[in-house]
Design a protein around this motif. Structure first.
Motif, PDB file in Angstrom:
ATOM      1  N   PHE A  56       2.073  10.347  -3.426  1.00 50.50           N
ATOM      2  CA  PHE A  56       1.857  10.670  -2.009  1.00 50.50           C
ATOM      3  C   PHE A  56       3.147  10.603  -1.196  1.00 50.50           C
ATOM      4  CE2 PHE A  56      -2.410   9.861  -3.386  1.00 50.50           C
ATOM      5  CZ  PHE A  56      -3.186  10.709  -2.614  1.00 50.50           C
ATOM      6  N   GLY A  57       4.262  10.269  -1.857  1.00 49.18           N
ATOM      7  CA  GLY A  57       5.516  10.084  -1.125  1.00 49.18           C
ATOM      8  C   GLY A  57       5.532   8.701  -0.506  1.00 49.18           C
ATOM      9  N   LEU A  58       6.746   8.194  -0.201  1.00 54.19           N
ATOM     10  CA  LEU A  58       6.808   6.853   0.412  1.00 54.19           C
ATOM     11  C   LEU A  58       6.584   6.995   1.909  1.00 54.19           C
ATOM     12  CD1 LEU A  58       7.173   3.861   0.064  1.00 54.19           C
ATOM     13  CD2 LEU A  58       9.640   4.162   0.252  1.00 54.19           C
ATOM     14  N   LEU A  59       5.380   6.620   2.312  1.00 60.52           N
ATOM     15  CA  LEU A  59       5.000   6.771   3.720  1.00 60.52           C
ATOM     16  C   LEU A  59       5.738   5.770   4.591  1.00 60.52           C
ATOM     17  CD1 LEU A  59       2.623   8.583   2.865  1.00 60.52           C
ATOM     18  CD2 LEU A  59       1.220   7.252   4.418  1.00 60.52           C
ATOM     19  N   LYS A  60       6.143   6.206   5.769  1.00 64.85           N
ATOM     20  CA  LYS A  60       6.737   5.266   6.720  1.00 64.85           C
ATOM     21  C   LYS A  60       5.615   4.539   7.445  1.00 64.85           C
ATOM     22  CE  LYS A  60      11.206   7.311   7.425  1.00 64.85           C
ATOM     23  NZ  LYS A  60      12.138   7.926   8.346  1.00 64.85           N
ATOM     24  N   ILE A  63       0.853  -1.200   0.000  1.00 66.11           N
ATOM     25  CA  ILE A  63       0.000   0.000   0.000  1.00 66.11           C
ATOM     26  C   ILE A  63       0.885   1.245   0.000  1.00 66.11           C
ATOM     27  CG2 ILE A  63      -1.664   1.342   1.352  1.00 66.11           C
ATOM     28  CD1 ILE A  63      -2.795  -1.338   2.375  1.00 66.11           C
ATOM     29  N   ALA A  64       1.945   1.211   0.842  1.00 70.08           N
ATOM     30  CA  ALA A  64       2.869   2.355   0.901  1.00 70.08           C
ATOM     31  C   ALA A  64       3.488   2.605  -0.473  1.00 70.08           C
ATOM     32  CB  ALA A  64       3.960   2.081   1.932  1.00 70.08           C
ATOM     33  N   GLN A  65       3.853   1.517  -1.165  1.00 69.82           N
ATOM     34  CA  GLN A  65       4.463   1.681  -2.495  1.00 69.82           C
ATOM     35  C   GLN A  65       3.454   2.219  -3.511  1.00 69.82           C
ATOM     36  OE1 GLN A  65       6.120  -2.313  -2.805  1.00 69.82           O
ATOM     37  NE2 GLN A  65       8.152  -1.370  -2.979  1.00 69.82           N
TER      38      GLN A  65
END
Lengths: 114, 343
Positions: A43-47, A34-36
């Motif tokens: 949306f930027g790579l969320l941590k 989902i992050a990818q």
């Protein structure tokens, strides 16, 4: 390492629930995927520290469901799937966002006051 | 020293914001926890006022917005610690306090177990018995700490010999104390005094532990490895957030899985363990269930001696615990109703 987001952070934060729901439209995904998907869409790579609280909130609200799948030699993955409630919410909230965009566009064209 | 702080006025403002007395109690509990960690009173007031603004804006309870007082106090503490706004006394707490806190709490539990045994057994015990919980509590925790320290520096045989000698010495001293106080029975008062002793010791341990938390935060937050991170994270989830073991295991497993894929450490991926644990909030339902179960056990323990005959004192204590359980349920019920209205 972390891709910068295409939009200002407060916007990303405001749209995150919806973005996560949208990322699951085509099928179930685990957290990192989902992050990818979010990163691919700007949306930027969320941590994990930003992503999982959202997933937890969506799960508690019944918008997504999660189930473990065993990994090959790895620690296993928890995959998330959109529920009917989640789809309804996505549709409803997307409508509201569109409406907001249209309102802002109308306002930016300006109105002539006599 | 007795400089006035605006905290009482802020606590009053909480009560007035929504007309809820509970909100004032929440603010007081947050301030108490932070002041016990030696955080500057003006900083505490600033944290409370920030939260108050949101309470006024949203009309929601502070507990719903920020979690329990313990969770919010820990969150503020961590935020200020990372911003370097805490005075050194709030960050550096001597390690000895940790041992004292654990020993006091262990002594409290031992006194409570002795209280239960005394209620069931109904034996006539001497005054010296009250020293036993303290001796056992401090000896146990001290022994564990000594083992951890000495086993790294000394040969095992030497450590075992030293601990055996200490155990014999403590046992001998205890026997002497009990012998010296034989014939000084307090009769029917004994079990209740043991319960009082348990409450005092446990409360004292909790107060010292709150002070110690500051040190734990300071130790772990800087650059924990994955195992330190998981220990601290799990501890906060189980403790302050009242999450079940199964839920904690699931959250940790998922965090590990994510970190393994991203190739980063848990600290890099999820940030400080305390702050991340707080995003999961408090499992209010579980907290209420466990607290009510605890009070039910206390009520049952008080009712057992009533088989031998009615006692007003026992009835009063049982009613007090029942009232506490009812209060827990009411708090839960109110927060549930508010959540339903909000959704």
């Amino acid at each position: 390492m972390t891709d910068p987001a295409r939009w200002p952070t407060p916007w990303v934060r405001a749209a995150l629930d919806l973005a996560v729901l949208a990322s699951l439209v085509e099928g179930r995904l685990h957290g990192y995927a989902i992050a990818q998907a979010l990163a691919e869409h700007g949306f930027g790579l969320l941590k994990g520290g930003s992503l999982y609280p959202v997933l937890n909130r969506l799960e508690e609200a019944g918008d997504v469901e999660a189930a473990w799948t065993e990994g090959q030699g790895g620690p296993g993955r928890r995959e998330y799937e959109l529920t009917a409630t989640g789809r309804d919410r996505l549709e409803r909230d997307l409508g509201s966002w569109r409406e907001l965009g249209e309102t802002l566009t109308t306002m930016s064209r300006g109105t002539t006051h006599g | 020293m007795a400089e006035e702080t605006p905290i009482p006025a802020t606590v009053d403002a909480y009560e007035q914001a929504r007309g809820e007395e509970l909100d004032g109690r929440w603010a007081f509990a947050v301030s108490w926890r932070l002041l016990m960690k030696e955080v500057d009173a003006r900083l505490v007031d600033e944290g409370l006022r920030e939260a108050l603004e949101l309470v006024r804006e949203t009309g929601e309870s502070p507990e719903e917005l920020f979690g329990s007082p313990g969770v919010y106090a820990a969150e503020l503490f961590e935020k200020w610690r990372s911003e370097g706004r805490l005075n050194p006394a709030a960050v550096k707490v001597p390690a000895a306090r940790s041992l004292i806190a654990s020993s006091l709490k262990a002594s409290g539990w031992i006194a409570f177990i002795m209280f239960v045994l005394e209620l069931v057994g109904g034996r006539d015990l001497q005054v010296g018995i009250f020293a036993l919980p303290l001796v056992l509590g401090f000896a146990t925790i001290g022994g564990v700490a000594f083992w951890e320290w000495a086993s790294r520096a000394w040969a095992t045989a030497l450590v075992v010999s030293a601990m055996t000698a200490a155990t014999v010495g403590i046992a001998a001293t205890t026997v002497v104390v009990l012998e010296a106080t034989s014939g000084t029975s307090l009769g029917a008062l004994t079990p209740w005094l043991l319960l009082l002793e348990a409450a005092v010791l446990w409360s004292a341990g909790t107060v010292v532990l709150i002070l110690v938390t500051a040190k734990t935060f300071g130790e772990v937050q800087d650059d924990p490895d994955d195992e330190q991170w998981v220990r601290r994270f799990s501890g906060v989830l189980r403790g302050a957030a009242w999450q079940s073991d199964a839920r904690v295991r699931e959250i940790v497993r998922e965090a590990r899985s994510h970190a393994a894929e991203s190739g980063r450490t848990l600290a890099e991926e999820f940030g400080p363990p305390d702050s991340y644990a707080m995003t999961y909030g408090v499992d209010v339902r579980r907290r209420t269930t466990l607290k009510i179960a605890f009070y039910a056990v206390l009520v049952a323990l008080n009712l057992v001696p009533m088989v031998d005959g009615f006692s007003w004192a026992t009835t009063a204590v049982a009613l007090f615990f029942t009232w506490q359980a009812w209060k827990e349920y009411r708090t839960y019920d109110r927060s549930r109703s508010r959540a339903q209205v909000a959704s």
